[in-house]
Structures are given as C-alpha cells and as structure tokens.
Scaffold this motif. Structure first.
Motif, PDB file in Angstrom:
ATOM      1  N   VAL A 182     -28.326 -22.277   7.859  1.00  0.00           N
ATOM      2  CA  VAL A 182     -29.151 -21.088   7.828  1.00  0.00           C
ATOM      3  C   VAL A 182     -30.157 -21.187   8.972  1.00  0.00           C
ATOM      4  CG1 VAL A 182     -30.605 -19.645   6.369  1.00  0.00           C
ATOM      5  CG2 VAL A 182     -29.087 -21.343   5.313  1.00  0.00           C
ATOM      6  N   ALA A 183     -30.381 -20.080   9.665  1.00  0.00           N
ATOM      7  CA  ALA A 183     -31.430 -20.069  10.679  1.00  0.00           C
ATOM      8  C   ALA A 183     -32.728 -19.647  10.013  1.00  0.00           C
ATOM      9  CB  ALA A 183     -31.071 -19.102  11.790  1.00  0.00           C
ATOM     10  N   VAL A 184     -33.752 -20.492  10.168  1.00  0.00           N
ATOM     11  CA  VAL A 184     -35.022 -20.259   9.500  1.00  0.00           C
ATOM     12  C   VAL A 184     -36.109 -20.070  10.538  1.00  0.00           C
ATOM     13  CG1 VAL A 184     -36.697 -21.203   7.874  1.00  0.00           C
ATOM     14  CG2 VAL A 184     -34.289 -21.794   7.640  1.00  0.00           C
ATOM     15  N   MET A 199     -31.402 -12.220   5.641  1.00  0.00           N
ATOM     16  CA  MET A 199     -31.401 -12.351   4.173  1.00  0.00           C
ATOM     17  C   MET A 199     -32.835 -12.544   3.686  1.00  0.00           C
ATOM     18  SD  MET A 199     -27.888 -13.241   3.698  1.00  0.00           S
ATOM     19  CE  MET A 199     -27.659 -14.334   2.323  1.00  0.00           C
ATOM     20  N   GLU A 200     -33.044 -12.183   2.409  1.00  0.00           N
ATOM     21  CA  GLU A 200     -34.357 -12.439   1.787  1.00  0.00           C
ATOM     22  C   GLU A 200     -34.345 -13.776   1.070  1.00  0.00           C
ATOM     23  OE1 GLU A 200     -37.507 -10.793   1.338  1.00  0.00           O
ATOM     24  OE2 GLU A 200     -36.772  -9.866   3.187  1.00  0.00           O
ATOM     25  N   LEU A 201     -33.154 -14.131   0.602  1.00  0.00           N
ATOM     26  CA  LEU A 201     -33.034 -15.303  -0.263  1.00  0.00           C
ATOM     27  C   LEU A 201     -31.676 -15.949  -0.016  1.00  0.00           C
ATOM     28  CD1 LEU A 201     -33.875 -15.163  -4.033  1.00  0.00           C
ATOM     29  CD2 LEU A 201     -31.727 -16.158  -3.314  1.00  0.00           C
ATOM     30  N   VAL A 202     -31.661 -17.272   0.150  1.00  0.00           N
ATOM     31  CA  VAL A 202     -30.381 -17.966   0.354  1.00  0.00           C
ATOM     32  C   VAL A 202     -30.273 -19.111  -0.641  1.00  0.00           C
ATOM     33  CG1 VAL A 202     -28.901 -19.198   1.968  1.00  0.00           C
ATOM     34  CG2 VAL A 202     -30.452 -17.430   2.818  1.00  0.00           C
ATOM     35  N   LYS A 203     -29.154 -19.072  -1.405  1.00  0.00           N
ATOM     36  CA  LYS A 203     -28.941 -20.154  -2.357  1.00  0.00           C
ATOM     37  C   LYS A 203     -28.158 -21.264  -1.685  1.00  0.00           C
ATOM     38  CE  LYS A 203     -29.132 -17.430  -6.515  1.00  0.00           C
ATOM     39  NZ  LYS A 203     -28.356 -16.459  -7.258  1.00  0.00           N
ATOM     40  N   LYS A 219     -45.106 -20.469   7.206  1.00  0.00           N
ATOM     41  CA  LYS A 219     -44.268 -19.791   6.211  1.00  0.00           C
ATOM     42  C   LYS A 219     -42.962 -19.293   6.815  1.00  0.00           C
ATOM     43  CE  LYS A 219     -47.523 -18.058   2.837  1.00  0.00           C
ATOM     44  NZ  LYS A 219     -48.160 -16.888   2.232  1.00  0.00           N
ATOM     45  N   ILE A 220     -41.948 -19.224   6.003  1.00  0.00           N
ATOM     46  CA  ILE A 220     -40.678 -18.642   6.444  1.00  0.00           C
ATOM     47  C   ILE A 220     -40.883 -17.138   6.616  1.00  0.00           C
ATOM     48  CG2 ILE A 220     -38.272 -18.173   5.821  1.00  0.00           C
ATOM     49  CD1 ILE A 220     -38.324 -20.678   4.095  1.00  0.00           C
ATOM     50  N   THR A 221     -40.626 -16.608   7.813  1.00  0.00           N
ATOM     51  CA  THR A 221     -40.774 -15.155   7.981  1.00  0.00           C
ATOM     52  C   THR A 221     -39.428 -14.460   8.084  1.00  0.00           C
ATOM     53  OG1 THR A 221     -41.068 -15.471  10.343  1.00  0.00           O
ATOM     54  CG2 THR A 221     -43.068 -15.253   9.038  1.00  0.00           C
ATOM     55  N   SER A 222     -38.361 -15.220   8.386  1.00  0.00           N
ATOM     56  CA  SER A 222     -37.042 -14.593   8.253  1.00  0.00           C
ATOM     57  C   SER A 222     -35.958 -15.643   8.103  1.00  0.00           C
ATOM     58  CB  SER A 222     -36.760 -13.644   9.419  1.00  0.00           C
ATOM     59  OG  SER A 222     -36.303 -14.387  10.535  1.00  0.00           O
ATOM     60  N   LEU A 223     -34.846 -15.200   7.520  1.00  0.00           N
ATOM     61  CA  LEU A 223     -33.704 -16.076   7.247  1.00  0.00           C
ATOM     62  C   LEU A 223     -32.454 -15.374   7.749  1.00  0.00           C
ATOM     63  CD1 LEU A 223     -34.447 -16.955   3.509  1.00  0.00           C
ATOM     64  CD2 LEU A 223     -34.525 -18.550   5.432  1.00  0.00           C
ATOM     65  N   GLU A 224     -31.562 -16.116   8.403  1.00  0.00           N
ATOM     66  CA  GLU A 224     -30.319 -15.492   8.856  1.00  0.00           C
ATOM     67  C   GLU A 224     -29.136 -16.409   8.639  1.00  0.00           C
ATOM     68  OE1 GLU A 224     -30.315 -14.147  12.893  1.00  0.00           O
ATOM     69  OE2 GLU A 224     -32.020 -12.795  12.568  1.00  0.00           O
ATOM     70  N   ILE A 225     -28.043 -15.815   8.177  1.00  0.00           N
ATOM     71  CA  ILE A 225     -26.766 -16.529   8.173  1.00  0.00           C
ATOM     72  C   ILE A 225     -25.833 -15.703   9.058  1.00  0.00           C
ATOM     73  CG2 ILE A 225     -24.785 -17.285   6.796  1.00  0.00           C
ATOM     74  CD1 ILE A 225     -26.579 -17.669   4.457  1.00  0.00           C
ATOM     75  N   ASN A 226     -25.257 -16.313  10.078  1.00  0.00           N
ATOM     76  CA  ASN A 226     -24.390 -15.605  11.022  1.00  0.00           C
ATOM     77  C   ASN A 226     -25.020 -14.303  11.519  1.00  0.00           C
ATOM     78  OD1 ASN A 226     -22.455 -17.598  10.753  1.00  0.00           O
ATOM     79  ND2 ASN A 226     -21.466 -16.530   9.030  1.00  0.00           N
ATOM     80  N   HIS A 227     -26.259 -14.355  11.910  1.00  0.00           N
ATOM     81  CA  HIS A 227     -27.013 -13.210  12.428  1.00  0.00           C
ATOM     82  C   HIS A 227     -27.255 -12.116  11.402  1.00  0.00           C
ATOM     83  CE1 HIS A 227     -26.709 -15.064  16.283  1.00  0.00           C
ATOM     84  NE2 HIS A 227     -25.399 -15.150  16.149  1.00  0.00           N
ATOM     85  N   LYS A 228     -26.943 -12.431  10.158  1.00  0.00           N
ATOM     86  CA  LYS A 228     -27.234 -11.448   9.110  1.00  0.00           C
ATOM     87  C   LYS A 228     -28.533 -11.870   8.432  1.00  0.00           C
ATOM     88  CE  LYS A 228     -24.976  -9.244   5.279  1.00  0.00           C
ATOM     89  NZ  LYS A 228     -25.133 -10.031   4.078  1.00  0.00           N
TER      90      LYS A 228
END
Ligand code: GDP
Length: 613
Positions: free
Chosen positions: A550-552, A538-542, A527-536
């Motif tokens: 996106v780093a998954v 996120m809960e949800l990325v469109k 399962k995805i446990t975290s998502l990051e865009i530019n080290h930020k």
C-alpha cells in the motif's frame, strides 16, 4: 377464626378462582366481559351474578346457566363455588394482582382478534403471563367477522362451526393455523381447546364472538375445568389472609379509599391493616367494607352496601384514614393479636425495597417511573432482560424533583439522562424543567413503546458521540516498510500490513532505542493523509487487501517537526499507529463493538511497545 380454620385446607371447599382479561387494544376484551355479564340483565339477579368493586362475581348457578348448552347430559361436575372476574381488562390490574412477585390471578384470558393475529400488546401480555407463570387460555375473538359467518347466538362453538358453509369453515381453519404458527414463533404450543390432549403442555384456543356470544359458554366451561382440575391446591381456603390493593381512589364523602381484591382469608370491619405507602408503611383501621348496591336497589340513597366481614375471593372497597399515600399493587396485611406490627410494616415495605435492588449499584442508569407497584415491577423486569441500567425508581406522577434526579446523569452518561414514564402523567413544571436541562422524557402505556423510543434515542446519542470522537480514535496497525517514494514533507512509503488495518487519519510512529542508554524514543511521523493500492485511492485498507503493498502518504502537523526517511528512521524500523491513553479510552467508550479481538490484542502489544500506562 375457628370457622375459617375448619374451612381451610380442604379440596372439597375451594374458593373461587380469580380471572383476568388481557390482550391488545380493540380485540374485544371489554365486549367479552359485557357478554359474560349479560345474564345479569336478562335474568335479573337469578343467577346471582354480583357486581363487586373492580370485579364481577359469578356463582356456580350463574356458570351452570351460562354453560347449559354444553352440559345437556348434566355430567359436568362443578367444584368451584364460582368465578371472580376482574373488571378492568389489561396489564394494569393483572400486574397489580401480585404477592411477593407471584401473581394472584389464577387464570387469565388472553384475547386475540382472529382477523389480526398476534399484535404488539398480545406479545407484551404473553411476556407478563410467562414471567408470573400464570396459566391462561386464548380467546380467538371476532369469529363472526369471518366472511359469510352465520351466527347462532350464544351457541356452543363446535355446533356453530358445524353449521357453517364449507368455505367459511376453511377460512376459520386457515386463520387458526396462522395463529398456531404465530404462537409457535413465540415458543408456545397452542391448539384448539377441544383437541387439546395435554393442558399442561398446550395452550387452549377458544374461538369466540363477543357480539353473537358464540363460544362464550365454551370459554367459561374451560375456565372452570382448568381451574378445578389443575389448581385445586391453590384454590383451597387459607386461614392466612391474601389481599392486594388494585386501586387507590378518592371518593366524595369517603376520602381516599383503596379498592382491594381479597384472594384468600377473611377481612372484618375494625381490622388493623398495614399497606405499603410512598413515604413508608401505613398502619390504619378499617372503617368500612363496601361493595356496590345491586342494580335493583338503586332507589336506596347510598350507592354502597356495608359489610361487617367479607370472605375470599372478592373485590371490596376499604374506607380507612391515612390512605392518601397508599400504593396500588401493594399487599395488604392484617395485624392479628399474635402479630408483631413492626414485622408486618417491614414486610409490606419489602415489596418496594425489593424493587430498589433493581437499581444499579454504580448509580449509573435511566430513571423509571410507573403508576403502580405492579407496573413498575413489570417494567423493571423488562429493562433487566434488556440490560438497560436503572439509577432511580418512583411511583406516581413525574414532578420536578424526579427530573432533578435524572439530571445527575447528564455529566456521567448523557444517553441515560432520561426518565421512562410508564402510564404516569408528567407535571407541567417538570416537563418544562426537563426541556431546559436536556432530560428526555419518554411516556407510553406499553412497555415496548418505551423501550423502542429509548433505544432509538440511545442509538442517536451514541452515533453523535462517535462522530465527535472519531478524530480522536486511533485504530491499531503494525507496518513493514518495503519502499520509500518520497523521503520528507510529505513522506510517502510503500508498506506491508503486518497487523491491524490502515485508515486515513491514523497517526504513525517508529520506536528507537538509544544505542548507548537503551532508552526508548518515539518518533512521531505524522498522520496518514491518503492511501493507495495500484493508484486507487482508499479510506481504509485491511491486511488481506494489502497484497503487493500500500502506498501511504504521511503529513506532519504544524506543531511537529518534519521527519526524514533515511535519517530519523529507515526500512529496518517497524511503523506503528501512535496510540495513546486517550485514544484507547475513546475506542473503549465509543467504538467498543467495532474493535475486534485481534485489534485489542494489538493495542495491548502497542501499549507495551510505546510504554503507555
Ligand atoms: P378492547 O379494547 O379489547 O376492550 O375492545 P372492545 O371490547 O372495546 O372492542 C373493540 C371493538 O371491537 C368494538 O367496536 C367492539 O364492538 C368490537 N368487537 C368486540 N368483540 C367483537 C366480536 O366478537 N365481533 C365483532 N364483530 N366485533 C367485536
């Protein structure tokens, strides 16, 4: 019957129109009725106003007296013999004045408090009037409460207005404009009655005061004019009987009686009648036809006058055996010498069976209970337009068996396991049982209140369901791997979103085809446990937000074996949400409104890709 036949079908021999008063509570409906009836007290019975059962009859002489201030040149023509005004104001008597789904009320007065404008029950009355296509006028009542108003008791409205100070006139005009605007918001053209050039298009507003009597002559005159000009066809005598049960009442010494409004035809003592009953059609014989004793006859012992026969339009009490289970709002038919009694039995019951058609064929829906056939019909109409399914209907107080019936919905659709009780009492045992079983009972005497309470409850249940279901919901996505930051435990990938959205919690997989057998193998990554865009984080990325990737972070569950980038899969593989039959069902049942068309299409594609049936 011969004299009826002679009288029937002529525009010179009209019957009295039937009039109902509706409106919000405290707008002055009762007070207006009192004011109209007042001639009775002042003039004795000279005007011939007679108190009937559930209605007051105003013969044309009384109407002439009441409207004399408006008819000084005596040019006004009176074609109707009188006016029958129903005594109980409100939706109940209006909805019960019905025949085959249409209204027997010829004209209605919708009372609006000029100081308050349109209120909740005004809107409900408006809806009823429209549904039944009943012509109506609006009494803009309580004009005497406009600041500085100087009363001319029982005066004609326009004369009264002309005498007011300019500031009072201005406030009146201002309030009328506001009312017109409020009606326009309801899609209705309205105009002061004396400026109304098109009665078919515009509803007439009559300013009144039930306290000072101003505008009451105008209101009565308008009722007469509208009925005789616009509906003389509907006011012709018919030889056919038209009669409806307004109330079922137990009277000491008489047993269960029915109060009816005879809107056309003739009823006689001894007539064999058929009405709709809770347990089937009731066939019985009229023992007595009663109206109240006139006031001045109070010294006479009996409180009723007996009639050998009565002629429309009037309100009368019928005494007959076996009426205990009769339903208010039912039609009443007379079995004539040439009539087939079975047909008439079916016909009166059809009123109830037609309502049964509103019940959802799938058996899924709320239970609905109302006091009378008319109010049940009105509530069902409303639920139909609101798209609330109904699984069961009943008339009368709510008992344990009604709760048991609603309980069948507990397993199928919890949010529908409830009873909407419209204007009916709930038995104590039934209330206790409902509480024990978790059946919600909504009680109200305004349809809107029932509806609001039910929709709020529904939203609450759906929200709870969504909270419970959220971990099982899998939102679809399709990803392209563009980098690998960590090969295993946890896997951290840089991805591009090809389709769908990424959410924390979504399980991911890749699909491999065995090069020799061609068989599909689904490799579960976790399962995805975290998502990051530019080290930020996120809960949800469109898709549109993903931009440069996106780093998954993907973690496997304890029961899954760890997969490794480069061995089990690599950058040539597309990564998908691991949807399943169950996850798709959860989306459908709890999140349907949140899933976009594109997402459904993607789910469909994933279903094929992952071989889900
Ligand atoms: P209903 O609930 O619509 O039947 O209203 P009622 O006839 O019981 O009237 C509600 C209240 O408003 C009572 O206190 C009446 O005296 C008062 N009322 C009714 N009509 C008028 C009116 O024309 N002018 C004023 N000032 N008060 C009124």
């Amino acid at each position: 019957a011969r004299e009826d036949a002679l009288a029937a079908g002529s525009k010179d021999n009209l019957r009295s129109p039937i009039c109902c008063i509706l409106g919000h509570v405290d707008t002055g409906k009762t007070k207006l009725l009192d004011k109209i009836r007042q001639t009775n007290v002042q003039e004795g019975e000279a005007g011939g106003i007679t108190q009937q059962i559930g209605a007051t009859y105003f013969p044309v002489e009384a109407i002439k007296m009441k409207t004399a201030v408006l008819n000084q040149d005596e040019k006004q023509e009176f074609k109707v013999p009188g006016l029958l005004i129903i005594d109980t104001p409100g939706h109940e008597s209006f909805t019960n004045l019905r025949s085959r789904g249409s209204s027997l009320c010829n004209i209605a007065i919708l009372v609006v408090d000029i100081m308050h404008g349109l209120e909740q029950q005004t809107l409900e009355s408006l809806r009823l009037l429209r549904d039944r296509k009943t012509p109506f006028i609006v009494a803009l009542n309580k004009i005497d409460r406009i600041y500085g108003w100087e009363a001319t008791p029982d005066g004609a409205f326009q004369e009264s207005l002309a005498k007011q100070k300019r500031s009072v006139q201005r406030e009146f005009e201002d309030r009328v404009q506001k009312t017109i605007l409020a009606f326009a918001e309801q899609g209705l053209n309205s105009v002061l009655y004396y400026e109304n050039k098109n009665f078919a298009r515009n509803v007439s507003l009559v300013p009144t005061s039930a306290i000072t009597g101003e505008g009451v002559p105008d209101m009565i005159m308008l009722l007469v004019n509208l009925t005789q000009q616009r509906m003389s066809d509907r006011l012709m005598y018919l030889s056919e009987l038209e009669c409806t049960v307004l109330e079922v009442k137990v009277v000491e010494g008489l047993g269960t009686t029915i109060d009816v409004v005879l809107s056309n035809g003739v009823l006689r003592e001894g007539d064999k009648i058929v009405v709709c009953g809770l347990n089937g059609p009731i066939v019985t014989q009229v023992r007595a036809l009663l109206t109240p004793q006139p006031l001045r006859e109070l010294r006479i012992k009996s409180s009723y006058v007996h009639h050998k026969q009565v002629k429309a339009a009037l309100g009368v009490k019928i005494v007959a055996p076996d009426l205990d289970k009769a339903i208010a709002g039912s039609r009443l038919l007379v079995v004539g010498p040439d009539d087939d009694e079975d047909n008439l039995r079916d016909e009166v019951m059809s009123d109830l069976t037609t309502l049964m058609n509103a019940v959802d064929k799938s058996g899924r829906g709320v239970c609905v209970q109302a006091s009378t056939l008319g109010s049940l019909e009105a509530l069902l109409d409303f639920l139909k337009t609101s798209k609330i399914p109904v699984s069961g209907i009943n008339i009368g107080p709510v008992h344990k068996k009604d709760v048991m019936r609603a309980a069948t919905m507990l397993e199928r659709a919890r949010e529908l396991a409830c009873i909407l009780c419209f204007d009916v009492p709930v038995d104590k045992d039934a209330e206790r049982l409902a509480e024990e079983m978790g059946i919600r009972l909504f009680t109200a005497d305004i349809i809107y209140h029932l509806f609001d309470a039910f929709t709020a409850y529904n939203a609450e249940i759906l929200e709870a369901k969504r909270r419970d279901a959220a971990p099982m919901a899998v939102w679809p996505c399709r990803l392209k791997i563009i980098a690998c930051f960590c090969k295993r435990d946890p896997i951290i990938l840089g991805v591009d979103i090809l389709d769908g959205t990424l959410r924390v919690g979504t399980p991911l997989c890749v699909v491999k085809n065995d090069p020799t057998t061609g068989a599909k193998e689904i490799i579960e990554l976790g399962k995805i446990t975290s998502l990051e865009i530019n080290h930020k984080s996120m809960e949800l990325v469109k898709k549109a937000q993903a931009g440069g990737g996106v780093a998954v972070k993907i973690e496997h569950a304890v029961y899954q074996s760890a997969k490794m980038f480069g061995r089990h899969f690599d950058e040539k593989d597309e990564v998908y949400s691991r949807v399943s039959r169950q996850s798709i069902d959860v989306l459908k049942s709890s999140f349907k409104a949140d899933v976009s068309n594109e997402e459904w299409l993607l789910i469909k594609a994933l279903k094929t890709r992952l071989d889900i049936q």
